[in-house]
Scaffold this active site. Structure first.
Site, PDB file in Angstrom:
ATOM      1  N   ASP A 193       3.983  62.339  14.285  1.00  0.00           N
ATOM      2  CA  ASP A 193       4.739  61.064  14.334  1.00  0.00           C
ATOM      3  C   ASP A 193       3.068  60.113  14.727  1.00  0.00           C
ATOM      4  OD1 ASP A 193       7.027  59.663  14.630  1.00  0.00           O
ATOM      5  OD2 ASP A 193       5.315  57.643  15.741  1.00  0.00           O
ATOM      6  N   ASN A 231       3.818  69.148  27.711  1.00  0.00           N
ATOM      7  CA  ASN A 231       4.600  67.993  27.249  1.00  0.00           C
ATOM      8  C   ASN A 231       5.283  69.145  26.046  1.00  0.00           C
ATOM      9  OD1 ASN A 231       3.839  66.213  29.347  1.00  0.00           O
ATOM     10  ND2 ASN A 231       2.489  64.721  27.038  1.00  0.00           N
ATOM     11  N   LYS A 250       2.851  61.122  23.567  1.00  0.00           N
ATOM     12  CA  LYS A 250       1.352  61.249  23.340  1.00  0.00           C
ATOM     13  C   LYS A 250       0.589  61.917  24.166  1.00  0.00           C
ATOM     14  CE  LYS A 250      -3.050  58.846  22.839  1.00  0.00           C
ATOM     15  NZ  LYS A 250      -3.176  58.746  24.544  1.00  0.00           N
ATOM     16  N   SER A 251      -0.144  62.592  24.442  1.00  0.00           N
ATOM     17  CA  SER A 251      -1.469  63.044  25.123  1.00  0.00           C
ATOM     18  C   SER A 251      -2.863  63.475  24.002  1.00  0.00           C
ATOM     19  CB  SER A 251      -1.300  64.105  26.001  1.00  0.00           C
ATOM     20  OG  SER A 251      -1.904  63.801  26.907  1.00  0.00           O
ATOM     21  N   ILE A 277       8.650  62.972  20.340  1.00  0.00           N
ATOM     22  CA  ILE A 277       7.239  62.274  20.265  1.00  0.00           C
ATOM     23  C   ILE A 277       6.410  61.605  21.593  1.00  0.00           C
ATOM     24  CG2 ILE A 277       7.570  62.408  18.271  1.00  0.00           C
ATOM     25  CD1 ILE A 277       7.571  59.144  18.282  1.00  0.00           C
ATOM     26  N   ARG A 285      -1.958  68.347  28.655  1.00  0.00           N
ATOM     27  CA  ARG A 285      -0.901  67.678  28.789  1.00  0.00           C
ATOM     28  C   ARG A 285       0.112  67.700  27.371  1.00  0.00           C
ATOM     29  NH1 ARG A 285      -2.811  61.503  30.917  1.00  0.00           N
ATOM     30  NH2 ARG A 285      -2.805  62.205  32.995  1.00  0.00           N
ATOM     31  N   LEU A 311       7.593  59.093  27.840  1.00  0.00           N
ATOM     32  CA  LEU A 311       7.531  59.088  28.969  1.00  0.00           C
ATOM     33  C   LEU A 311       7.198  57.621  29.398  1.00  0.00           C
ATOM     34  CD1 LEU A 311       4.786  61.500  28.811  1.00  0.00           C
ATOM     35  CD2 LEU A 311       6.819  62.039  29.311  1.00  0.00           C
ATOM     36  N   TYR A 368      -1.190  52.389  12.389  1.00  0.00           N
ATOM     37  CA  TYR A 368      -1.551  52.985  13.640  1.00  0.00           C
ATOM     38  C   TYR A 368      -3.324  52.622  12.745  1.00  0.00           C
ATOM     39  CZ  TYR A 368       3.293  54.731  15.852  1.00  0.00           C
ATOM     40  OH  TYR A 368       3.690  54.238  16.106  1.00  0.00           O
TER      41      TYR A 368
HETATM   42  P1  NDP Z   1       4.128  58.036  25.757  1.00  0.00           P
HETATM   43  O1  NDP Z   1       5.932  57.334  26.293  1.00  0.00           O
HETATM   44  O2  NDP Z   1       4.687  59.199  24.576  1.00  0.00           O
HETATM   45  O3  NDP Z   1       2.943  58.007  27.088  1.00  0.00           O
HETATM   46  C1  NDP Z   1       1.694  58.435  26.314  1.00  0.00           C
HETATM   47  C2  NDP Z   1       1.061  57.642  27.871  1.00  0.00           C
HETATM   48  O4  NDP Z   1       1.136  58.706  29.137  1.00  0.00           O
HETATM   49  C3  NDP Z   1      -0.805  58.497  27.982  1.00  0.00           C
HETATM   50  O5  NDP Z   1      -1.522  57.125  28.325  1.00  0.00           O
HETATM   51  C4  NDP Z   1      -0.679  59.699  27.614  1.00  0.00           C
HETATM   52  O6  NDP Z   1      -1.970  59.517  28.401  1.00  0.00           O
HETATM   53  C5  NDP Z   1       0.261  59.657  28.710  1.00  0.00           C
HETATM   54  N1  NDP Z   1       0.416  60.829  29.281  1.00  0.00           N
HETATM   55  C6  NDP Z   1       1.405  61.887  28.673  1.00  0.00           C
HETATM   56  N2  NDP Z   1       1.783  62.926  28.618  1.00  0.00           N
HETATM   57  C7  NDP Z   1       1.166  63.335  30.161  1.00  0.00           C
HETATM   58  C8  NDP Z   1       1.660  63.535  31.144  1.00  0.00           C
HETATM   59  N3  NDP Z   1       2.003  64.938  30.814  1.00  0.00           N
HETATM   60  N4  NDP Z   1       1.138  63.547  32.249  1.00  0.00           N
HETATM   61  C9  NDP Z   1       0.774  61.994  32.905  1.00  0.00           C
HETATM   62  N5  NDP Z   1      -0.055  61.846  31.916  1.00  0.00           N
HETATM   63  C10 NDP Z   1       1.112  61.765  30.351  1.00  0.00           C
HETATM   64  O7  NDP Z   1       3.759  56.312  25.202  1.00  0.00           O
HETATM   65  P2  NDP Z   1       3.915  56.450  23.694  1.00  0.00           P
HETATM   66  O8  NDP Z   1       3.593  54.446  23.423  1.00  0.00           O
HETATM   67  O9  NDP Z   1       2.498  56.716  23.074  1.00  0.00           O
HETATM   68  O10 NDP Z   1       4.957  57.072  22.437  1.00  0.00           O
HETATM   69  C11 NDP Z   1       4.036  58.296  22.376  1.00  0.00           C
HETATM   70  C12 NDP Z   1       4.844  57.529  20.628  1.00  0.00           C
HETATM   71  O11 NDP Z   1       5.483  57.681  20.193  1.00  0.00           O
HETATM   72  C13 NDP Z   1       3.521  57.513  19.611  1.00  0.00           C
HETATM   73  O12 NDP Z   1       2.259  57.998  20.305  1.00  0.00           O
HETATM   74  C14 NDP Z   1       3.886  56.691  19.233  1.00  0.00           C
HETATM   75  O13 NDP Z   1       3.883  57.820  17.894  1.00  0.00           O
HETATM   76  C15 NDP Z   1       5.256  56.449  18.818  1.00  0.00           C
HETATM   77  N6  NDP Z   1       5.568  55.147  18.591  1.00  0.00           N
HETATM   78  C16 NDP Z   1       6.638  54.222  18.116  1.00  0.00           C
HETATM   79  C17 NDP Z   1       6.744  53.239  18.474  1.00  0.00           C
HETATM   80  C18 NDP Z   1       7.403  52.151  17.737  1.00  0.00           C
HETATM   81  O14 NDP Z   1       7.962  51.102  16.727  1.00  0.00           O
HETATM   82  N7  NDP Z   1       8.229  53.160  16.475  1.00  0.00           N
HETATM   83  C19 NDP Z   1       6.504  52.189  18.976  1.00  0.00           C
HETATM   84  C20 NDP Z   1       5.890  53.100  21.180  1.00  0.00           C
HETATM   85  C21 NDP Z   1       5.263  54.337  19.970  1.00  0.00           C
HETATM   86  P3  NDP Z   1      -3.422  60.255  28.101  1.00  0.00           P
HETATM   87  O15 NDP Z   1      -3.663  60.720  26.559  1.00  0.00           O
HETATM   88  O16 NDP Z   1      -4.892  60.106  28.139  1.00  0.00           O
HETATM   89  O17 NDP Z   1      -2.551  61.981  28.790  1.00  0.00           O
END
Ligand code: NDP
Length: 301
Positions: A64, A262, A252-253, A250, A258, A211, A69
């Site tokens: 995604d 996931n 993100k990490s 979707i 992780r 998440l 971005y």
């Molecule tokens: P998420 O809900 O996916 O959370 C991401 C956060 O959680 C990061 O800080 C990550 O840190 C942490 N994380 C991930 N996996 C774990 C785990 N297993 N244990 C503990 N912490 C974890 O947030 P996003 O806002 O990034 O949403 C995901 C995707 O959705 C985005 O990347 C984007 O592609 C999409 N999106 C779309 C939007 C829209 O307007 N259409 C708006 C927001 C997001 P770390 O990387 O350090 O692991």
């Protein structure tokens, strides 16, 4: 083929069929904030290519991204160097807020395909409805996106952050329902209204920030209790809750361990009681971590 790219060695991610007959993997890899800012600089291209490359190695096949971005070139580089067959991949991008006018939809979509190195995109979303911009005319934007499907350059047209009234309007005025609505959805913001409106129109629900984005639902005690009892992680419990509700997710990490964690959510089942206890964590509007689509109007993205 490189052994790591042999899909036979990875857990298969189930797919769901969309209202246009195409299939989408139920779990994908989010790329927001994979790079430190939204510039498409050489360093950022390298960072995104590396992180997305690791995700592909881990077994993700659905990526995604978004024009806003600034990372489509990095995603494109990861795809090109992965050696994975195009038909094994599912790539989503989104129209930036600055590109809502129909001519800009077409021009920017050409750039998206070029940056991703693709002839055809799997899913393209109107990123935000922007009801207070462009004279509130997101219908023309939606029509332009559906035109890309008619031209064969796009497989599925969808929207993101569309509220019930935005969905009602585009369906009423064009007769075409989006294949997907991607919006904020997690245990602290279960977003009943957007879910119900999407389901009513046969639109698949894709959870962004599944998440919780800011880590709060990940630290929840109820979720931690279920995770401890099941010997799973908190993130796996949240993702499994989504899957059992029928959401596409979707997460993100940037961390390889992780990313693998996931992905590993298809070998267990939460009970109806566990699902209900997570449903009960909803905080309504105060649980939202991102902008409200009714008022979000930032054209820099
Ligand atoms: P998420 O809900 O996916 O959370 C991401 C956060 O959680 C990061 O800080 C990550 O840190 C942490 N994380 C991930 N996996 C774990 C785990 N297993 N244990 C503990 N912490 C974890 O947030 P996003 O806002 O990034 O949403 C995901 C995707 O959705 C985005 O990347 C984007 O592609 C999409 N999106 C779309 C939007 C829209 O307007 N259409 C708006 C927001 C997001 P770390 O990387 O350090 O692991």
């Amino acid at each position: 083929m490189h052994p790591a790219h042999d899909s036979g060695q990875k857990a298969t991610i189930p797919k769901i069929t969309l209202n246009d007959g195409t299939a989408i993997p139920r779990l994908g890899f989010g790329t927001l904030h994979v790079q430190p800012d939204r510039e498409s600089s050489p360093a950022n291209v390298e960072t995104t290519a590396s992180v997305v490359g690791i995700a592909l190695e881990a077994g993700y096949r659905h990526i995604d991204t978004a024009q806003a971005y600034g990372n489509e070139s990095g995603v494109g580089r990861a795809i090109a160097t992965s050696g994975i067959q195009r038909e094994e991949l599912y790539i989503t991008s989104k129209l930036a807020n600055r590109n809502h006018r129909p001519d800009d939809v077409r021009r920017s979509f050409d750039q998206t395909l070029e940056d991703l190195g693709l002839d055809q995109l799997d899913l393209f979303l109107v990123h935000w409805p922007l009801p207070t911009q462009y004279d509130g005319d997101y219908v023309s934007t939606w029509k332009a996106i559906t035109g890309l499907v008619a031209e064969g350059r796009l497989r599925s047209a969808g929207v993101s952050n569309f509220q019930p009234e935005h969905l009602e309007r585009i369906v009423a005025e064009t007769g075409i329902a989006p294949a997907v609505n991607q919006f904020e959805l997690h245990p602290y913001f279960t977003n009943h209204a957007a879910c119900a409106a999407s389901t009513r129109h046969g639109i698949a629900i894709e959870a962004h920030s599944p998440l919780g984005h800011d880590g709060k639902p990940l630290a929840d005690e109820t979720i931690a209790g279920i995770a401890a009892a099941r010997q799973k992680t908190n993130a796996q419990i949240i993702l499994r809750w989504h899957i059992q509700h029928g959401h596409i997710v979707i997460p993100k990490s940037s961390r390889p361990e992780r990313m693998r964690e996931n992905l590993d959510v298809f070998d267990f089942e939460l009970s109806a009681e566990e699902i209900a206890s997570i449903d009960a964590l909803d905080k309504g509007a105060s649980g939202r971590s991102g902008p409200n689509p009714d008022t979000f109007d930032n054209l820099r993205f």
